[in-house]
Structure formats: structure tokens, C-alpha cells
Design a protein around this motif. Structure first.
Motif, PDB file in Angstrom:
ATOM      1  N   ILE A 280     -56.316 -31.721 -54.383  1.00 62.13           N
ATOM      2  CA  ILE A 280     -55.142 -31.888 -55.235  1.00 62.13           C
ATOM      3  C   ILE A 280     -53.871 -31.527 -54.473  1.00 62.13           C
ATOM      4  CG2 ILE A 280     -53.946 -30.810 -57.199  1.00 62.13           C
ATOM      5  CD1 ILE A 280     -56.679 -30.855 -58.657  1.00 62.13           C
ATOM      6  N   PHE A 281     -53.894 -30.420 -53.760  1.00 66.85           N
ATOM      7  CA  PHE A 281     -52.694 -30.024 -53.005  1.00 66.85           C
ATOM      8  C   PHE A 281     -52.444 -30.942 -51.817  1.00 66.85           C
ATOM      9  CE2 PHE A 281     -52.757 -25.839 -55.185  1.00 66.85           C
ATOM     10  CZ  PHE A 281     -51.407 -25.781 -55.519  1.00 66.85           C
ATOM     11  N   ASP A 282     -53.498 -31.443 -51.206  1.00 74.18           N
ATOM     12  CA  ASP A 282     -53.326 -32.378 -50.093  1.00 74.18           C
ATOM     13  C   ASP A 282     -52.584 -33.620 -50.564  1.00 74.18           C
ATOM     14  OD1 ASP A 282     -53.681 -33.418 -47.465  1.00 74.18           O
ATOM     15  OD2 ASP A 282     -55.407 -34.572 -48.156  1.00 74.18           O
ATOM     16  N   ALA A 283     -52.999 -34.146 -51.731  1.00 69.92           N
ATOM     17  CA  ALA A 283     -52.327 -35.320 -52.278  1.00 69.92           C
ATOM     18  C   ALA A 283     -50.903 -34.991 -52.696  1.00 69.92           C
ATOM     19  CB  ALA A 283     -53.122 -35.859 -53.467  1.00 69.92           C
ATOM     20  N   ALA A 284     -50.713 -33.823 -53.305  1.00 68.99           N
ATOM     21  CA  ALA A 284     -49.383 -33.444 -53.788  1.00 68.99           C
ATOM     22  C   ALA A 284     -48.387 -33.319 -52.636  1.00 68.99           C
ATOM     23  CB  ALA A 284     -49.464 -32.127 -54.558  1.00 68.99           C
ATOM     24  N   ILE A 285     -48.811 -32.700 -51.562  1.00 61.70           N
ATOM     25  CA  ILE A 285     -47.909 -32.471 -50.427  1.00 61.70           C
ATOM     26  C   ILE A 285     -47.679 -33.757 -49.647  1.00 61.70           C
ATOM     27  CG2 ILE A 285     -47.705 -31.254 -48.201  1.00 61.70           C
ATOM     28  CD1 ILE A 285     -49.154 -28.879 -49.613  1.00 61.70           C
ATOM     29  N   GLY A 286     -48.719 -34.606 -49.614  1.00 59.21           N
ATOM     30  CA  GLY A 286     -48.603 -35.850 -48.853  1.00 59.21           C
ATOM     31  C   GLY A 286     -47.785 -36.925 -49.540  1.00 59.21           C
ATOM     32  N   ASN A 287     -47.734 -36.895 -50.878  1.00 62.71           N
ATOM     33  CA  ASN A 287     -47.054 -37.948 -51.631  1.00 62.71           C
ATOM     34  C   ASN A 287     -45.611 -37.569 -51.931  1.00 62.71           C
ATOM     35  OD1 ASN A 287     -49.410 -39.469 -51.696  1.00 62.71           O
ATOM     36  ND2 ASN A 287     -50.107 -38.573 -53.622  1.00 62.71           N
ATOM     37  N   GLY A 288     -44.759 -37.753 -50.960  1.00 63.47           N
ATOM     38  CA  GLY A 288     -43.345 -37.482 -51.186  1.00 63.47           C
ATOM     39  C   GLY A 288     -42.833 -36.276 -50.417  1.00 63.47           C
ATOM     40  N   ASP A 289     -41.629 -35.850 -50.772  1.00 65.47           N
ATOM     41  CA  ASP A 289     -40.959 -34.803 -50.010  1.00 65.47           C
ATOM     42  C   ASP A 289     -40.694 -33.536 -50.824  1.00 65.47           C
ATOM     43  OD1 ASP A 289     -39.030 -35.694 -51.749  1.00 65.47           O
ATOM     44  OD2 ASP A 289     -37.616 -36.342 -50.197  1.00 65.47           O
ATOM     45  N   ALA A 290     -41.372 -33.393 -51.961  1.00 67.10           N
ATOM     46  CA  ALA A 290     -41.093 -32.261 -52.848  1.00 67.10           C
ATOM     47  C   ALA A 290     -41.351 -30.910 -52.189  1.00 67.10           C
ATOM     48  CB  ALA A 290     -41.921 -32.378 -54.135  1.00 67.10           C
ATOM     49  N   TYR A 291     -42.239 -30.899 -51.218  1.00 65.47           N
ATOM     50  CA  TYR A 291     -42.603 -29.627 -50.580  1.00 65.47           C
ATOM     51  C   TYR A 291     -41.928 -29.423 -49.223  1.00 65.47           C
ATOM     52  CZ  TYR A 291     -46.247 -29.289 -54.114  1.00 65.47           C
ATOM     53  OH  TYR A 291     -46.921 -29.197 -55.314  1.00 65.47           O
ATOM     54  N   ASP A 292     -41.144 -30.414 -48.792  1.00 70.30           N
ATOM     55  CA  ASP A 292     -40.603 -30.356 -47.432  1.00 70.30           C
ATOM     56  C   ASP A 292     -39.721 -29.127 -47.207  1.00 70.30           C
ATOM     57  OD1 ASP A 292     -41.920 -32.714 -47.152  1.00 70.30           O
ATOM     58  OD2 ASP A 292     -40.175 -33.920 -46.582  1.00 70.30           O
ATOM     59  N   ALA A 293     -38.835 -28.855 -48.137  1.00 71.56           N
ATOM     60  CA  ALA A 293     -37.922 -27.713 -47.953  1.00 71.56           C
ATOM     61  C   ALA A 293     -38.710 -26.408 -47.868  1.00 71.56           C
ATOM     62  CB  ALA A 293     -36.911 -27.659 -49.093  1.00 71.56           C
ATOM     63  N   GLY A 294     -39.718 -26.276 -48.714  1.00 68.92           N
ATOM     64  CA  GLY A 294     -40.535 -25.065 -48.693  1.00 68.92           C
ATOM     65  C   GLY A 294     -41.315 -24.915 -47.410  1.00 68.92           C
ATOM     66  N   ILE A 295     -41.875 -26.020 -46.930  1.00 65.22           N
ATOM     67  CA  ILE A 295     -42.625 -25.979 -45.670  1.00 65.22           C
ATOM     68  C   ILE A 295     -41.698 -25.596 -44.521  1.00 65.22           C
ATOM     69  CG2 ILE A 295     -43.818 -27.430 -43.972  1.00 65.22           C
ATOM     70  CD1 ILE A 295     -45.033 -28.983 -46.361  1.00 65.22           C
TER      71      ILE A 295
ATOM     72  N   ALA B 218     -38.789 -23.983 -44.564  1.00 69.68           N
ATOM     73  CA  ALA B 218     -38.312 -22.602 -44.646  1.00 69.68           C
ATOM     74  C   ALA B 218     -39.400 -21.606 -44.244  1.00 69.68           C
ATOM     75  CB  ALA B 218     -37.829 -22.308 -46.070  1.00 69.68           C
ATOM     76  N   LYS B 219     -40.614 -21.862 -44.666  1.00 70.03           N
ATOM     77  CA  LYS B 219     -41.706 -20.940 -44.350  1.00 70.03           C
ATOM     78  C   LYS B 219     -42.086 -21.020 -42.873  1.00 70.03           C
ATOM     79  CE  LYS B 219     -43.547 -20.738 -49.033  1.00 70.03           C
ATOM     80  NZ  LYS B 219     -42.190 -20.899 -49.551  1.00 70.03           N
ATOM     81  N   ALA B 220     -42.019 -22.231 -42.321  1.00 71.25           N
ATOM     82  CA  ALA B 220     -42.296 -22.374 -40.889  1.00 71.25           C
ATOM     83  C   ALA B 220     -41.238 -21.640 -40.065  1.00 71.25           C
ATOM     84  CB  ALA B 220     -42.348 -23.849 -40.509  1.00 71.25           C
ATOM     85  N   LEU B 221     -39.977 -21.745 -40.478  1.00 72.71           N
ATOM     86  CA  LEU B 221     -38.902 -21.028 -39.781  1.00 72.71           C
ATOM     87  C   LEU B 221     -39.091 -19.514 -39.879  1.00 72.71           C
ATOM     88  CD1 LEU B 221     -35.705 -23.081 -40.764  1.00 72.71           C
ATOM     89  CD2 LEU B 221     -36.828 -22.970 -38.519  1.00 72.71           C
ATOM     90  N   ALA B 222     -39.721 -19.078 -40.963  1.00 74.04           N
ATOM     91  CA  ALA B 222     -39.971 -17.644 -41.151  1.00 74.04           C
ATOM     92  C   ALA B 222     -41.214 -17.168 -40.394  1.00 74.04           C
ATOM     93  CB  ALA B 222     -40.128 -17.333 -42.637  1.00 74.04           C
ATOM     94  N   GLY B 223     -41.844 -18.106 -39.674  1.00 77.17           N
ATOM     95  CA  GLY B 223     -42.988 -17.739 -38.844  1.00 77.17           C
ATOM     96  C   GLY B 223     -44.346 -17.951 -39.476  1.00 77.17           C
ATOM     97  N   LEU B 224     -44.382 -18.543 -40.659  1.00 79.48           N
ATOM     98  CA  LEU B 224     -45.663 -18.784 -41.314  1.00 79.48           C
ATOM     99  C   LEU B 224     -46.261 -20.104 -40.836  1.00 79.48           C
ATOM    100  CD1 LEU B 224     -44.914 -17.760 -45.019  1.00 79.48           C
ATOM    101  CD2 LEU B 224     -45.720 -16.333 -43.126  1.00 79.48           C
TER     102      LEU B 224
ATOM    103  N   ALA C 225     -44.270 -29.721 -40.820  1.00 77.40           N
ATOM    104  CA  ALA C 225     -43.440 -28.647 -40.276  1.00 77.40           C
ATOM    105  C   ALA C 225     -42.838 -29.058 -38.936  1.00 77.40           C
ATOM    106  CB  ALA C 225     -44.266 -27.375 -40.124  1.00 77.40           C
ATOM    107  N   SER C 226     -43.638 -29.731 -38.111  1.00 74.45           N
ATOM    108  CA  SER C 226     -43.160 -30.173 -36.799  1.00 74.45           C
ATOM    109  C   SER C 226     -42.051 -31.219 -36.927  1.00 74.45           C
ATOM    110  CB  SER C 226     -44.331 -30.746 -36.000  1.00 74.45           C
ATOM    111  OG  SER C 226     -43.901 -31.243 -34.754  1.00 74.45           O
ATOM    112  N   VAL C 227     -42.261 -32.211 -37.807  1.00 78.13           N
ATOM    113  CA  VAL C 227     -41.276 -33.268 -38.002  1.00 78.13           C
ATOM    114  C   VAL C 227     -39.979 -32.690 -38.562  1.00 78.13           C
ATOM    115  CG1 VAL C 227     -40.724 -35.312 -39.387  1.00 78.13           C
ATOM    116  CG2 VAL C 227     -42.964 -35.116 -38.282  1.00 78.13           C
ATOM    117  N   LEU C 228     -40.108 -31.801 -39.548  1.00 72.42           N
ATOM    118  CA  LEU C 228     -38.920 -31.208 -40.172  1.00 72.42           C
ATOM    119  C   LEU C 228     -38.141 -30.346 -39.181  1.00 72.42           C
ATOM    120  CD1 LEU C 228     -40.583 -30.283 -43.576  1.00 72.42           C
ATOM    121  CD2 LEU C 228     -38.749 -31.958 -43.262  1.00 72.42           C
ATOM    122  N   ASP C 229     -38.871 -29.683 -38.295  1.00 71.39           N
ATOM    123  CA  ASP C 229     -38.217 -28.850 -37.286  1.00 71.39           C
ATOM    124  C   ASP C 229     -37.404 -29.735 -36.327  1.00 71.39           C
ATOM    125  OD1 ASP C 229     -37.761 -26.340 -35.868  1.00 71.39           O
ATOM    126  OD2 ASP C 229     -39.000 -27.233 -34.288  1.00 71.39           O
ATOM    127  N   LYS C 230     -38.003 -30.864 -35.924  1.00 79.36           N
ATOM    128  CA  LYS C 230     -37.294 -31.781 -35.013  1.00 79.36           C
ATOM    129  C   LYS C 230     -36.073 -32.402 -35.689  1.00 79.36           C
ATOM    130  CE  LYS C 230     -41.396 -32.924 -32.288  1.00 79.36           C
ATOM    131  NZ  LYS C 230     -42.439 -33.928 -31.990  1.00 79.36           N
TER     132      LYS C 230
END
Length: 364
Positions: free
Chosen positions: A47-62, A64-70, A354-359
Motif C-alpha cells: 500500500i505504501f509503495d503504491a502511495a509513494i510511487g503514484n504522484g508527488d505527495a510524499y516528495d517534500a517529506g522524503i 526533508a528527511k533525507a536532508l536530515a540524514g535519514l 531522495a536522489s532525484v529530489l536532491d539533484k
């Protein structure tokens, strides 16, 4: 009266087998609560794989958390719990009004722990600690290694949704684990009230068996196994052992019907909802099935406490060549393996995003 409300009035909870950030943001989940009698939800890696993959709703969260070292599982757990806390808060009035019987959400331990008892216990404690919500179940599979983890988690006071159950015998094993956990709490002078549900997967039986069966027996195996399991559930609730625990304040480990979306296009799209109406149970439904049942669903009676024609149907299916015990084990093993695949895809998807958003953030 709407069919979903009829189920609610019968004493069966309808939970949504889905969660996405957009469901929370646009009010769709609140609509399901108000209009379709939805009183809880479940989640899993797919369910989460589909949710995260279908669109950009989680991009900001991903990002921000990646920048925080997670990264990896830690990043995902934080991301998922953000959604589940919001959903838990939405269902909190139901949780309070029903005396903690209903109004739950669920978060799964890593599927990589399906054969790791100690790891499952540690993960359950960690998720409960991070969640900070009383109405959040931790999901542990009812595998042979999961059974002692379930008992220990219940003893520790961690609410548990037992997942990946396929047979009456598998259900009985986890019901025993739940009873032992509660009995140990009582012996230790602890509060015996610890929430739990036992999730029996239904439609996957028919997906696996239909090709081996004559058409007259298509889509009957899953329902027969559910009927058989419901009989065992009712027998347990009537037992002196359970009555003693209930008198001490213990809460019923409710039986939950999972995998109730119809997979056979020739079968009714509400097949497993109509067939599994029963008090003191839960049916967790995919959105598509919820819409269908709300639109044109009908109830065709209530499951019989004595299992109805389950034994006769199972005998016919066995005679037709299906080894039901062997298939139950295979379905559980295949289910665990499928969740591992989804888990790995999910973590890879998050890493890629996370990699794409960082670039992109580095572009002028």
C-alpha cells in the motif's frame, strides 16, 4: 439504509485497506468515515509503495528527511507514521466511544523479520514508541516464528494486528498466543486490556485454487475457510478459559477478514463482503470494493456460529484434488515473500526519489 451502515449495525466494523497522504489531505478518508461507516484502516508495504510511487505527495517529506540524514527503513517509518498518526487522530473519537474496540490503524514491522522472533518483538516496541498513539496496532505475521513474538508483544502491552493468517489452524495458534500473553499479564498483576485482531486472508485461496477446481467450486474455498475459522472464533469466545479472562477485563481479539477484494472478474465485485457479514468481526476493504458495496452491496444473511456448510464444501474441494493444509502453508509463505518484495521495492523507490529530489534542489 446503505449496505455499509447495515454491516455497522450488525456489529461488523468496516476498515479501509489503504492509506495515502492525498486521502488525508483532500478529505476523502473523512468522507468515508461520515458516509460509508469506515471506522479504521490497515496498511502494508504494498500500500505504501503504491502511495509513494503514484504522484508527488510524499516528495517534500522524503526530501526533508533525507536532508536530515535519514534513509532506508528509518526514513520510511517516519514517513508512514506521519500519515498513520493523522489517521489515528481521525479515528480517535470512534476509539473512545467504543471503549477501544474500534477506531484502529495499523503499521507493519519489516517483512524481513517474518522468521525473526526477537527482531519482531524489538521492532514492535520501537514502532509503538515512535507512534505515540494508543489506537495504533503493530502488525506481526502469524508465521511459526511470529507466534511467540505475538505472545510476548501482548504481554508487553503492545496492541497487535496479526497478519498473514490463511487457515483455521493458523488462527488458532495466534489466538492461543494472545490468550497466553493476557494470562501472563494477569499473573504479573498487569492490566489485561490489550487490543488485538487476527487477520485471515480470504480471496488469495480462490486465486490459488480456482484453476484446479471445477467451475461449480470456484470462489468457494476462501469463504469456507472463513466460515470454519469463524466457528473456531465463536467457540473460543464461549470457552471457560476466555470467559475467565473477559471477566478480569480482557478485550476480545477480534477476527478480521483481509484480502476481500474480488479477484475473479466473473464473480460479484462484493462477493467477500456480502458473504462474510458477522458480528464482532472486521472486514478491511480496498477502496474499489468499498465503492462497489456502498453503491450496490447487499447482505445475504449472517455467518453461522456452527460454520454452516464449510465442512461439506472443504470436503468437496479436497476430493477435487486440493491439499488444503499444504496450500495454507504455501499461501502464508508466498504472502510473506510478496511483502518482502514490496518492502524492497518501497525502500528502493524512496532512495531513488531522495536522489532525484536532491539533484533537483541543486539546480540553479
Amino acid at each position: 439504509m446503505k449496505a455499509t451502515r447495515q454491516l455497522h449495525d450488525l456489529g461488523q466494523s468496516l476498515w479501509l485497506d489503504n492509506i495515502t497522504r492525498s486521502l488525508l489531505d483532500d478529505g476523502t478518508l473523512a468522507h468515508y468515515v461520515a458516509e460509508d461507516s469506515i471506522t479504521g484502516l490497515t496498511s502494508n508495504p504494498s500500500i505504501f509503495d503504491a502511495a509513494i510511487g503514484n504522484g508527488d505527495a510524499y516528495d517534500a517529506g522524503i526530501h526533508a528527511k533525507a536532508l536530515a540524514g535519514l534513509s532506508g527503513e528509518t526514513l520510511f517509518t517516519e514517513l508512514a507514521l506521519e500519515d498513520l498518526r493523522r489517521a489515528a487522530d481521525l479515528f480517535r473519537p470512534v476509539f473512545d466511544a467504543t471503549g477501544q474496540v474500534d477506531g484502529w490503524v495499523s503499521m507493519e514491522v519489516s517483512p524481513l523479520l517474518a522468521a525473526d522472533t526477537a527482531g519482531s518483538i524489538a521492532a514492535a516496541r520501537h514502532i509503538q514508541h515512535l507512534a505515540h498513539r494508543e489506537n495504533l496496532f503493530v502488525k506481526i505475521p502469524g508465521t511459526p516464528e511470529g507466534v511467540p513474538a505475538i505472545e510476548e508483544a501482548i504481554f508487553l502491552g503492545i496492541p497487535i494486528n496479526v497478519t498473514l493468517l490463511f487457515s483455521c489452524a493458523q488462527y488458532q495458534a495466534v489466538a492461543e498466543a494472545y490468550l497466553r500473553g493476557i494470562e501472563r499479564r494477569l499473573a504479573a498483576g498487569l492490566d489485561p486490556r490489550v487490543g488485538s485482531v487476527a487477520s485471515l486472508f480470504v480471496s488469495r485461496w480462490d486465486v490459488a485454487a480456482n484453476k484446479q477446481l471445477p467451475e461449480a467450486l470456484h470462489n468457494k474455498l476462501g469463504i469456507a475457510v472463513a466460515q470454519q475459522t469463524y466457528r473456531s472464533y465463536r467457540e473460543l469466545l464461549a470457552s471457560k478459559r476466555w470467559q475467565k479472562l473477559a471477566a478480569a477485563g480482557a478485550q476480545t481479539q477480534r477476527l478480521l477478514w483481509a484480502s476481500t477484494g474480488t479477484k475473479d472478474p466473473s464473480a460479484p465485485d462484493t462477493l467477500y463482503i456480502s458473504a462474510l457479514a458477522a458480528p464482532d468481526t472486521i472486514n478491511t476493504v480496498p477502496e474499489k470494493t468499498l465503492h462497489a458495496f456502498a453503491d450496490h452491496g447487499q447482505l445475504h444473511g449472517v455467518l453461522s456460529d456452527d460454520g454452516g456448510d464449510a465442512d461439506a464444501v472443504l470436503a468437496q474441494i479436497a476430493k477435487a484434488g486440493v491439499d488444503i493444509d499444504a496450500l495454507a502453508l504455501k499461501l502464508q509463505q508466498d504472502g510473506a515473500a510478496a511483502f518482502v518484495t514490496s518492502w524492497q521495492q518501497l525502500l528502493q523507490r524512496i532512495a531513488d526519489k531522495a536522489s532525484v529530489l536532491d539533484k533537483e534542489s541543486e539546480l540553479p
